[in-house]
Design an enzyme around this catalytic site. Sequence first.
Site, mmCIF file in Angstrom:
data_model
loop_
_atom_site.group_PDB
_atom_site.id
_atom_site.type_symbol
_atom_site.label_atom_id
_atom_site.label_comp_id
_atom_site.label_asym_id
_atom_site.label_seq_id
_atom_site.Cartn_x
_atom_site.Cartn_y
_atom_site.Cartn_z
ATOM 1 N N PRO A 300 -7.756 -25.635 -1.354
ATOM 2 C CA PRO A 300 -8.171 -24.339 -1.898
ATOM 3 C C PRO A 300 -9.122 -23.610 -0.954
ATOM 4 O O PRO A 300 -9.841 -24.238 -0.176
ATOM 5 C CB PRO A 300 -8.908 -24.746 -3.182
ATOM 6 C CG PRO A 300 -9.439 -26.108 -2.908
ATOM 7 C CD PRO A 300 -8.455 -26.772 -1.976
ATOM 8 N N ARG A 302 -10.165 -19.726 -1.857
ATOM 9 C CA ARG A 302 -10.839 -18.782 -2.761
ATOM 10 C C ARG A 302 -11.688 -19.487 -3.816
ATOM 11 O O ARG A 302 -12.815 -19.063 -4.085
ATOM 12 C CB ARG A 302 -9.761 -17.929 -3.458
ATOM 13 C CG ARG A 302 -10.317 -16.797 -4.297
ATOM 14 C CD ARG A 302 -9.206 -16.170 -5.166
ATOM 15 N NE ARG A 302 -7.973 -15.940 -4.475
ATOM 16 C CZ ARG A 302 -7.552 -14.770 -3.989
ATOM 17 N NH1 ARG A 302 -8.298 -13.706 -4.141
ATOM 18 N NH2 ARG A 302 -6.378 -14.675 -3.390
ATOM 19 N N ARG A 339 -9.343 -5.332 -0.509
ATOM 20 C CA ARG A 339 -8.497 -5.930 -1.541
ATOM 21 C C ARG A 339 -8.097 -4.955 -2.668
ATOM 22 O O ARG A 339 -6.950 -5.002 -3.113
ATOM 23 C CB ARG A 339 -9.148 -7.194 -2.129
ATOM 24 C CG ARG A 339 -9.374 -8.285 -1.074
ATOM 25 C CD ARG A 339 -9.726 -9.636 -1.671
ATOM 26 N NE ARG A 339 -8.623 -10.217 -2.404
ATOM 27 C CZ ARG A 339 -8.487 -10.216 -3.705
ATOM 28 N NH1 ARG A 339 -9.428 -9.681 -4.463
ATOM 29 N NH2 ARG A 339 -7.432 -10.739 -4.278
ATOM 30 N N TYR A 343 -4.180 -4.939 -2.897
ATOM 31 C CA TYR A 343 -3.566 -5.714 -3.995
ATOM 32 C C TYR A 343 -3.930 -5.160 -5.377
ATOM 33 O O TYR A 343 -3.771 -5.853 -6.368
ATOM 34 C CB TYR A 343 -4.048 -7.174 -3.964
ATOM 35 C CG TYR A 343 -4.069 -7.831 -2.612
ATOM 36 C CD1 TYR A 343 -2.888 -8.161 -1.962
ATOM 37 C CD2 TYR A 343 -5.273 -8.161 -1.989
ATOM 38 C CE1 TYR A 343 -2.908 -8.797 -0.728
ATOM 39 C CE2 TYR A 343 -5.301 -8.795 -0.764
ATOM 40 C CZ TYR A 343 -4.121 -9.102 -0.134
ATOM 41 O OH TYR A 343 -4.145 -9.733 1.084
ATOM 42 N N CYS A 369 -12.629 7.317 4.949
ATOM 43 C CA CYS A 369 -11.738 8.467 4.868
ATOM 44 C C CYS A 369 -10.340 8.058 4.435
ATOM 45 O O CYS A 369 -9.380 8.111 5.219
ATOM 46 C CB CYS A 369 -11.713 9.195 6.202
ATOM 47 S SG CYS A 369 -13.280 9.983 6.488
ATOM 48 N N GLU A 370 -10.237 7.596 3.233
ATOM 49 C CA GLU A 370 -8.977 7.195 2.614
ATOM 50 C C GLU A 370 -9.100 7.494 1.132
ATOM 51 O O GLU A 370 -10.066 7.041 0.498
ATOM 52 C CB GLU A 370 -8.753 5.674 2.738
ATOM 53 C CG GLU A 370 -8.543 5.141 4.123
ATOM 54 C CD GLU A 370 -7.147 5.364 4.656
ATOM 55 O OE1 GLU A 370 -6.195 5.455 3.847
ATOM 56 O OE2 GLU A 370 -7.017 5.464 5.878
ATOM 57 N N TYR A 397 -11.826 -13.666 1.211
ATOM 58 C CA TYR A 397 -10.945 -12.582 1.664
ATOM 59 C C TYR A 397 -11.630 -11.216 1.662
ATOM 60 O O TYR A 397 -10.994 -10.196 1.422
ATOM 61 C CB TYR A 397 -9.644 -12.554 0.825
ATOM 62 C CG TYR A 397 -8.934 -13.878 0.849
ATOM 63 C CD1 TYR A 397 -8.315 -14.324 2.014
ATOM 64 C CD2 TYR A 397 -8.888 -14.712 -0.266
ATOM 65 C CE1 TYR A 397 -7.668 -15.561 2.064
ATOM 66 C CE2 TYR A 397 -8.257 -15.950 -0.225
ATOM 67 C CZ TYR A 397 -7.654 -16.358 0.942
ATOM 68 O OH TYR A 397 -7.027 -17.581 0.994
HETATM 69 N N1 LLP Z 1 -2.915 -22.967 1.923
HETATM 70 C C1 LLP Z 1 -2.062 -22.084 2.447
HETATM 71 C C2 LLP Z 1 -0.910 -22.582 3.190
HETATM 72 C C3 LLP Z 1 -2.266 -20.718 2.286
HETATM 73 O O1 LLP Z 1 -1.401 -19.860 2.806
HETATM 74 C C4 LLP Z 1 -3.398 -20.263 1.577
HETATM 75 C C5 LLP Z 1 -3.653 -18.828 1.426
HETATM 76 C C6 LLP Z 1 -4.281 -21.216 1.059
HETATM 77 C C7 LLP Z 1 -4.002 -22.568 1.235
HETATM 78 C C8 LLP Z 1 -5.525 -20.852 0.313
HETATM 79 O O2 LLP Z 1 -5.266 -20.090 -0.800
HETATM 80 P P1 LLP Z 1 -6.484 -19.788 -1.809
HETATM 81 O O3 LLP Z 1 -6.904 -21.100 -2.408
HETATM 82 O O4 LLP Z 1 -7.563 -19.191 -1.036
HETATM 83 O O5 LLP Z 1 -5.889 -18.877 -2.807
HETATM 84 N N2 LLP Z 1 -5.633 -12.088 1.321
HETATM 85 C C9 LLP Z 1 -5.177 -12.492 0.015
HETATM 86 C C10 LLP Z 1 -4.969 -13.968 -0.086
HETATM 87 C C11 LLP Z 1 -4.027 -14.513 0.963
HETATM 88 C C12 LLP Z 1 -3.861 -15.996 0.854
HETATM 89 C C13 LLP Z 1 -3.137 -16.531 2.019
HETATM 90 N N3 LLP Z 1 -2.925 -17.932 1.965
HETATM 91 C C14 LLP Z 1 -6.161 -11.983 -1.039
HETATM 92 O O6 LLP Z 1 -7.138 -11.341 -0.675
HETATM 93 O O7 LLP Z 1 -5.954 -12.182 -2.223
#
Ligand code: LLP
Length: 444
Positions: A300, A302, A339, A343, A369-370, A397
């Site tokens: 993990p 996030r 974000r 998203y 400026c968006e 992120y």
């Molecule tokens: N493992 C892999 C192979 C991944 O691609 C990712 C995230 C993680 C683990 C970790 O995921 P997490 O536990 O952090 O959810 N920019 C986006 C999120 C992109 C995630 C990319 N991969 C956002 O701001 O929501």
Amino acid sequence: MNKASAKIVSPNSSIQPVTAVRNLLNHLTIGKLDCVDLVQKYGSPLWIIDEETVHQSIQSCLAGLSQYPNSQLIYAGKAFLCTAICKLLQNYNIGLDVVSYGELFTAQTADFAPDKIYFHGNNKSPAEINLALDYGCVNFIVDNESELSTIIDLAKTKNIKANLMLRVTPDIETQTHEYIKTGHKSSKFGLSVNQIINLANKIAALDLNFLGLHVHLGSQSTKLKPYLDSVSVIAHLAKVLKLQYGLNTNQVNLGGGVGIKYNDNDNPIPLYKWSKSLALELKTQFELQALPKPKLILEPGRAIIGTAGVTIYTIGHNKVLDNGIEYISIDGGLADNPRPAMYQAKYTAELANRINAANKTVTIVGKYCESGDVLIKDINLEAKTGDLLVVYGTGAYNYTMSSNYNRTPRPACILVKDGKAEPIIKAETYHDLISHDNIPNWLE
Ligand code: LLP
């Protein structure tokens, strides 16, 4: 819930960092420090990371994993990475998921143990592969066949046996934003079960250390079922690899993606419950297939750092449109947190310097400026120029996806713990901004 699990705090189930409390002045404090003082010292906007929340998140995940004797927690660096975070992780013996030269370079700079690093990504360049091979026994999560060949070729020239896992795309949908799903059939990441079976002969014949299988379904996932389904796909595949090709799946990495609570209506899986459920399911599914239990890896990002982070902004000008919409502007926005624009992410915010009597609805906009630079639409807030706004859940992120849009230097990011604060990433300066500029001689 039994007595033991009742004590385990899973910070991803709360909006605020675990140490967030108001002091007698009604100022928000984090890590026993007054956020108003922190902004005075380090500037605005300001990212604050609460070490205690990171600690409790890690403990929560590890507590779930304690059900499974052979396991390794690794942290997905893409959520937020710098050398101090690498050091912090090392204190817990946690591994690291990297996806780029820059992330690996950061880990290397912090002396991160190479055998605890897992190198992801769908297009590892020769330079990235060489860096990993030269650093030692970094583990590669192979995304595709052509990448596999490049890793093998480069490893051969160095007389190294590469450590490899294969990334499986299990054709499982997870409930999250389309841009952050990865386990579905048409994902750009990984290989389908059939493709992996077709590759198995080659893998078995090659001179490499085949470690096992990896799967990651998506990010900000809030349901357990897709995870459990993915374990069953992995166990079935492991059985085929063993029986038909003699390949042992000694490690299974079930990815990350567990969500956090951004708003009152978010209901994420508590980290403890997530890791425990996956550990139990892996045990069950491998027993069902009569296979020895592999090492379990979870990664993990996030859920470890997201809730630990907040951003403090200073309120600037506000205005009311003819149609009654009220805009409140802050001194940051899209460049430090893209974000909401990318998203449609929704955040919780309040004033950090006083408790606000919130009886009107406003929209908080950034200074860029968006027109899409809307941080929070329709929030109950009474704010005046100079007030401080705290936005929760910005540990993941935000910094890693920030930019210098409109030639804006990135703010500082500070780590707080028990009344101590120190930058882990210093604020950029205007000189930093122009430091890479170059004027061709014909323009002089
Ligand atoms: N493992 C892999 C192979 C991944 O691609 C990712 C995230 C993680 C683990 C970790 O995921 P997490 O536990 O952090 O959810 N920019 C986006 C999120 C992109 C995630 C990319 N991969 C956002 O701001 O929501």
